[in-house]
Design an enzyme around this catalytic site. Sequence first.
Site: not given
Length: 199
Positions: A88, A118, A154, A178, A192
Amino acid sequence: MYIPSMTEKEKMLAGELYDPSDALLVSQRQMAHSLCRQYNNLDETDEERNLILKKLFGENIAKSVYLQGPVFFDYGVNTQIGENTFANFNFTVLDCAPVNIGKNVFFGPNVALYTPLHPLRWQERNMFTKSDGSLVNLEYAKPISIGDNCWIAGNVTICAGVTIGEGSVIGVGSVVVRDIPSGVVAVGNPCKVLKKIME
């Protein structure tokens, strides 16, 4: 660790510290950004959009992919997209490392995939002066992989180094830092697992 014997592009794709101001990388980013602007300025029914996607991704995009637009890619050629995938509005992919998107993946609006990182130590992160007098900072990147049949809702951000397993759903507004296993609903910041998707 900064390895001078490799090209900056080789370092980037290998997940090593690299110089993003390298002339080849700058020209490839500029080309991708230009192609994205061209794509975004065309009507959704304009056939020229498919030609632009071929230039942006090469052979790394299936024919039945639909990117609503606007889209934003750093390189394009470092991203592979499987068939029947839909994205989208405002799909953003910073593909400094390989991004592998499976088949039948749905992306809601404002989804962002970020491979660059970084250094945490300021001694490596801060700007420094190159031999030609220009300022630069080093960065590195880790790949992102999204399995077949996933739904990414979204305003989701997927961070460097993450793999999302086949058939999983990532809830709206999640920040995925993760790996997420296959066949689950996962939500939140940090994202999670909420539950397994059952028959």
